[in-house]
Design an enzyme around this catalytic site. Structure first.
Site, PDB file in Angstrom:
ATOM      1  N   ASP A 224       0.873  -1.175   0.000  1.00  0.00           N
ATOM      2  CA  ASP A 224       0.000   0.000   0.000  1.00  0.00           C
ATOM      3  C   ASP A 224       0.911   1.225   0.000  1.00  0.00           C
ATOM      4  OD1 ASP A 224      -2.040  -1.784   0.281  1.00  0.00           O
ATOM      5  OD2 ASP A 224      -2.645  -1.150   2.283  1.00  0.00           O
ATOM      6  N   ASP A 379     -13.283  -4.171  -1.146  1.00  0.00           N
ATOM      7  CA  ASP A 379     -12.994  -3.797   0.248  1.00  0.00           C
ATOM      8  C   ASP A 379     -14.265  -3.964   1.078  1.00  0.00           C
ATOM      9  OD1 ASP A 379     -10.298  -2.847  -0.332  1.00  0.00           O
ATOM     10  OD2 ASP A 379     -11.240  -1.145  -1.305  1.00  0.00           O
TER      11      ASP A 379
HETATM   12  O1  1PR Z   1     -10.639   2.594  -4.949  1.00  0.00           O
HETATM   13  O2  1PR Z   1      -9.770   2.056  -7.201  1.00  0.00           O
HETATM   14  O3  1PR Z   1      -8.903   4.034  -5.936  1.00  0.00           O
HETATM   15  O4  1PR Z   1      -8.350   1.716  -5.268  1.00  0.00           O
HETATM   16  C1  1PR Z   1      -7.792   1.985  -4.005  1.00  0.00           C
HETATM   17  C2  1PR Z   1      -7.151   0.725  -3.537  1.00  0.00           C
HETATM   18  O5  1PR Z   1      -6.442   1.032  -2.343  1.00  0.00           O
HETATM   19  C3  1PR Z   1      -8.150  -0.367  -3.216  1.00  0.00           C
HETATM   20  O6  1PR Z   1      -7.709  -1.568  -3.784  1.00  0.00           O
HETATM   21  C4  1PR Z   1      -8.135  -0.466  -1.692  1.00  0.00           C
HETATM   22  O7  1PR Z   1      -8.157  -1.823  -1.276  1.00  0.00           O
HETATM   23  C5  1PR Z   1      -6.803   0.137  -1.317  1.00  0.00           C
HETATM   24  N1  1PR Z   1      -6.876   0.929  -0.076  1.00  0.00           N
HETATM   25  C6  1PR Z   1      -7.463   2.129   0.059  1.00  0.00           C
HETATM   26  N2  1PR Z   1      -7.303   2.562   1.326  1.00  0.00           N
HETATM   27  C7  1PR Z   1      -6.583   1.644   1.985  1.00  0.00           C
HETATM   28  C8  1PR Z   1      -6.154   1.707   3.372  1.00  0.00           C
HETATM   29  O8  1PR Z   1      -5.548   0.774   3.901  1.00  0.00           O
HETATM   30  N3  1PR Z   1      -6.440   2.811   4.037  1.00  0.00           N
HETATM   31  N4  1PR Z   1      -5.614  -0.492   1.339  1.00  0.00           N
HETATM   32  C9  1PR Z   1      -6.318   0.603   1.089  1.00  0.00           C
HETATM   33  C10 1PR Z   1      -6.155  -1.693   1.569  1.00  0.00           C
HETATM   34  C11 1PR Z   1      -4.964  -3.446   0.878  1.00  0.00           C
HETATM   35  C12 1PR Z   1      -5.098  -4.778   1.368  1.00  0.00           C
HETATM   36  C13 1PR Z   1      -4.032  -5.220   2.377  1.00  0.00           C
HETATM   37  C14 1PR Z   1      -4.519  -6.540   2.873  1.00  0.00           C
HETATM   38  C15 1PR Z   1      -3.480  -7.358   3.554  1.00  0.00           C
HETATM   39  N5  1PR Z   1      -5.132  -2.519   1.865  1.00  0.00           N
HETATM   40  O9  1PR Z   1      -4.936  -5.530   0.178  1.00  0.00           O
HETATM   41  O10 1PR Z   1      -2.824  -5.239   1.714  1.00  0.00           O
HETATM   42  O11 1PR Z   1      -5.613  -6.289   3.722  1.00  0.00           O
HETATM   43  O12 1PR Z   1      -3.095  -6.765   4.741  1.00  0.00           O
HETATM   44  P1  1PR Z   1      -2.556  -7.647   5.955  1.00  0.00           P
HETATM   45  O13 1PR Z   1      -1.831  -8.811   5.388  1.00  0.00           O
HETATM   46  O14 1PR Z   1      -1.599  -6.726   6.693  1.00  0.00           O
HETATM   47  O15 1PR Z   1      -3.738  -8.009   6.772  1.00  0.00           O
HETATM   48  P2  1PR Z   1      -9.492   2.643  -5.855  1.00  0.00           P
END
Ligand code: 1PR
Length: 522
Positions: A224, A379
């Site tokens: 991320d 999400d």
């Molecule tokens: O909505 O098309 O602009 O895409 C934005 C992208 O950014 C989406 O794929 C959304 O999942 C991601 N995103 C937005 N905000 C966050 C945040 O954390 N505040 N990240 C975010 C989500 C991604 C997950 C993470 C897993 C594994 N995080 O894939 O990597 O949950 O984590 P872990 O192993 O630590 O539990 P758009």
């Protein structure tokens, strides 16, 4: 000097980077003479057979390419570059292929997820210098829904098993073409490219090394990425999507460095999510494009990029389409793009109108770059209900009771990085996106994200059972056993983790070692 035929779709940068990493120079074909006078031609193809052949015709490359092939000069075709050699393809029966090899291209009709995405092996059917230096049991990266069916067995170089045994490589004189992507197949793929560049003649690998290959479960590292309060681009990680700690954005490293590190550790894929792109338009947020360009120079496994992929009008009224955004990403080294928020809005619109007008980002990108290039990032978060009849959504009976002892829940889609919940469930989203042309689902779970408590098995099963495209299980991995659990209890084709890798709690190599005698892995 290697000549590379680029017809404008997909990621040729990775092929160029891989060849350049071997010390060769690449000239990209810009006119017909470049093909006529080429000494060694590489033809990587991604996307759609029909649009590829139409572009080759429009540019007058068709005959020059066929003449080149008939002269038996060295040629390496990759993926669609293999399909192009055949007479026709079920992907588009209105256009003819080059017809160099009698036979056709067929769509997979198997009881497994299609596209066939991931690392699979090869059964070597004839001795070839192209595999010099390999053991023969290495895995290579495939991503395709169609496969070639030659009429003559003599051209078959390799086969691969995916429910059926299909031809995954051909060789005819100096013409070699593979269904797999050497440029995305790590060290083994680089070795194949080197053998091609060196015109390796003798063979050190005997035929039929492997008798039945298996698709590996993939382990994906997710980064991320966003700017911190000082404006530095950092890899961050949230707890249930909250990435701030002591007032600042958690900083877990630099994107390019970390991606390179995970590649060396054995990651099967790398995903970058630009997590604030719903605010900042990606084409003005150039650092992500630089991250891709730099990463793809040294990382030879598939790269996915997500964040902000949608149509956009800037403050001066200039309109950009999602296609323009992804074209820049593909040119910069991405193999797949991932769509989050926009997918939710597209599905809502589809459910409101019941019409597929072909204009959504999912449909357009899928048409130009192929379904395999379109990942939908979901999400979702749990919403508990007392009874399945309480809501008009896919409700499951859950073993994890709600705060008031509820035994039922549905998974609510969110947009803008989990900030806004919508009246749409994850199962419906996945089903409709598949219909619109998506090729893979990245299934996050806000409740599990960053908790280290394991994947949400119930969520993964309900989405996986509803679609025929592959599902990436994401969120909650805390130890090696969690990866085994998700592969044992669900059909997920791959598992993604972020926090445990970034915090160095569990190296990717430990995950691979633990799984090695339990599930098929690379
Ligand atoms: O909505 O098309 O602009 O895409 C934005 C992208 O950014 C989406 O794929 C959304 O999942 C991601 N995103 C937005 N905000 C966050 C945040 O954390 N505040 N990240 C975010 C989500 C991604 C997950 C993470 C897993 C594994 N995080 O894939 O990597 O949950 O984590 P872990 O192993 O630590 O539990 P758009």
């Amino acid at each position: 000097m290697i000549t590379l035929l680029d017809y404008g779709a997909g990621n040729v940068r990775s092929v160029i980077n891989a060849i350049e990493s071997l010390g060769e120079q690449v000239r990209v074909v810009s006119n017909i003479d470049d093909i006529i006078f080429a000494e060694k031609l590489v033809f990587p193809g991604v996307g759609n057979f029909g649009s590829m052949m139409r572009i080759l015709n429009q540019k007058n490359y068709f005959n020059a390419l066929k003449d080149y092939l008939l002269s038996d000069r060295p040629f390496l075709g990759i993926c669609l570059g293999l399909h192009a050699l055949f007479e026709r393809s079920e992907e588009d029966l209105d256009v003819k292929g080059l017809g160099l090899i009698p036979g056709s291209v067929k769509r997979f009709n198997v009881d497994l997820s299609v596209p066939h995405i991931g690392w699979n092996g090869i059964n070597i059917k004839k001795a070839s210098g192209i595999f010099n230096g390999l053991r023969g049991d290495e895995k290579f990266y495939f991503v395709h829904s169609f496969y070639v069916v030659p009429e003559q067995d003599s051209v078959v170089l390799t086969t691969t098993n995916y429910s059926t045994e299909f031809v995954s490589g051909i060789q005819m004189g100096n013409i070699t073409a593979t269904q797999f992507h050497p440029e995305k197949s790590g060290a083994a793929g680089i070795c194949v490219l080197q053998n091609f560049l060196e015109s390796a003649a003798c063979s050190t690998v005997p035929p039929n090394v492997t008798n039945k290959t298996k698709l590996a479960k993939r382990i994906i590292a997710c980064l991320d990425v966003r700017s911190n309060d000082r404006g530095d681009l950092v890899v961050t990680k949230g707890d249930q999507y909250d990435v701030r700690e002591d007032g600042d954005v958690r900083n877990l490293g630099k994107p390019v460095e970390l991606a390179g590190y995970y590649y060396q550790e054995g990651a099967d894929e790398i995903t970058f999510l630009n997590i604030t792109a719903f605010r900042d338009f990606p084409l003005t947020d150039m650092p992500m494009i630089d991250v891709l360009k730099q990463t793809s120079r040294n990382v030879f496994v598939p790269l996915t990029i997500g964040g902000g992929i949608r149509d956009y009008t800037d403050k001066n009224g200039r309109e950009y389409t999602a296609l323009e955004v992804v074209a820049e990403y593909f040119r910069s080294g991405a193999d797949k793009i991932s769509i989050g928020s926009d997918a939710v809005l597209i599905v809502e619109e589809y459910l409101r109108t019941g019409e597929m007008v072909g204009k959504s980002s999912i449909e357009q990108i899928s048409k130009v770059y192929g379904a395999q290039a379109v990942v939908i990032s979901i999400d979702p978060r749990r919403v508990y209900v007392s009874s399945p009849d309480d809501v008009d959504h896919h409700v499951i009976e859950t073993k994890i009771a709600g705060p008031n002892g509820e035994r039922y829940c549905w998974y609510q889609c969110t947009i803008k990085g989990g900030r806004e919940g919508r009246d749409l469930d994850a199962v419906t989203l996945a089903e409709v996106c598949e219909k619109l042309g998506a090729g893979e689902i990245l299934l996050n779970c806000i409740d599990k994200d960053g908790t280290n408590s394991g994947f949400d098995i119930e969520l993964i099963n309900s989405v996986w059972n509803a679609v025929t495209i592959p599902v990436i299980a994401s969120s909650g991995a805390g130890c090696v056993e969690h990866f085994y659990e998700v592969f044992e209890k669900t059909g997920a084709e791959s598992a993604l983790a972020a926090g445990i890798f970034h915090r160095k709690e569990v190296p990717i190599s430990d995950v691979k070692n633990y799984l090695s005698d339990k599930v098929e892995i690379r």
